[in-house]
Scaffold this active site. Structure first.
Site: not given
Ligand code: ADP
Length: 188
Positions: A15, A90, A126, A132, A143
């Protein structure tokens, strides 16, 4: 097609990449709440201090804080003629709050569809590459669970309130998916 759009899609759907590309093509700002919040944490602002631990746990930052941050951002000049919102709203409460602060209504929503197994695969990759703070296996699962529960129902909210919803297949290469997005919006 107007230029006030929301990009909706689960973590790992691509996204952010697609939203940023579309924004560049259309000449409007790409507004990512995740990026803004990470910046606030890095800068050590009041907002960043409140958001830090919540983000690391993979939970949602309080609606009021995020709504205020987005409202402020959308009032800046560069967003006057359009924007691509990424990561916001969200949940339905945020969507309703957004409808209240907007002077010009949203044009619609682009929803990227990717199956759950593919998402986990991409996210773990990722995590290895970017490191991250919230990209642990636990953080990712948390999440994604929040996404299916609170964020995915937004497409119904927007359909019910007569906004255009463009569902796009997010499987495939970046260029391939982007062509589908552009075709759906007829902006090529
Ligand atoms: P991802 O899509 O991988 O979750 P984001 O960069 O969109 O990454 O968001 C990272 C984190 O920032 C979220 O897990 C959440 O804690 C916080 N966040 C971002 N946008 C919102 C929002 N609209 N409302 C609440 N929290 C948010």
């Amino acid at each position: 097609m107007g230029l006030r759009l929301i990009f909706l899609g689960p973590q790992g759907s691509g996204k952010g990449t697609q939203a940023s590309r579309l924004a560049r093509l259309m000449g409007v700002p790409h507004i990512s709440t995740g990026e803004m919040l990470r910046q606030a944490v890095a800068d050590g602002t009041e907002l960043g201090k409140k958001a830090d631990a919540i983000m690391q746990a993979g939970d949602l930052v309080l609606d009021d804080l995020v709504v205020a941050m987005v409202g402020e951002r959308l009032s800046q000049n560069d967003a006057a003629c359009g924007y691509i919102l990424d990561g916001f709203p969200r949940n339905v409460a945020q969507a309703k709050a957004l409808d209240e602060v907007l002077e010009t209504p949203l044009d619609g929503l682009v929803q990227l569809d990717v199956p759950h197994e593919e998402l986990m695969k991409r996210m773990l990759l990722r995590a290895e590459q970017e490191g991250r703070a919230d990209d642990t296996e636990e953080g990712i699962s948390r999440r994604l669970a929040i996404y299916w529960e609170e964020t995915a129902p937004l497409s119904d909210y927007y359909r019910e309130t007569d906004r255009q919803v463009f569902a796009v297949d997010g499987l495939g290469g970046i260029d391939e998916v982007f062509s589908r997005v552009a075709l759906a919006l007829a902006v090529e």
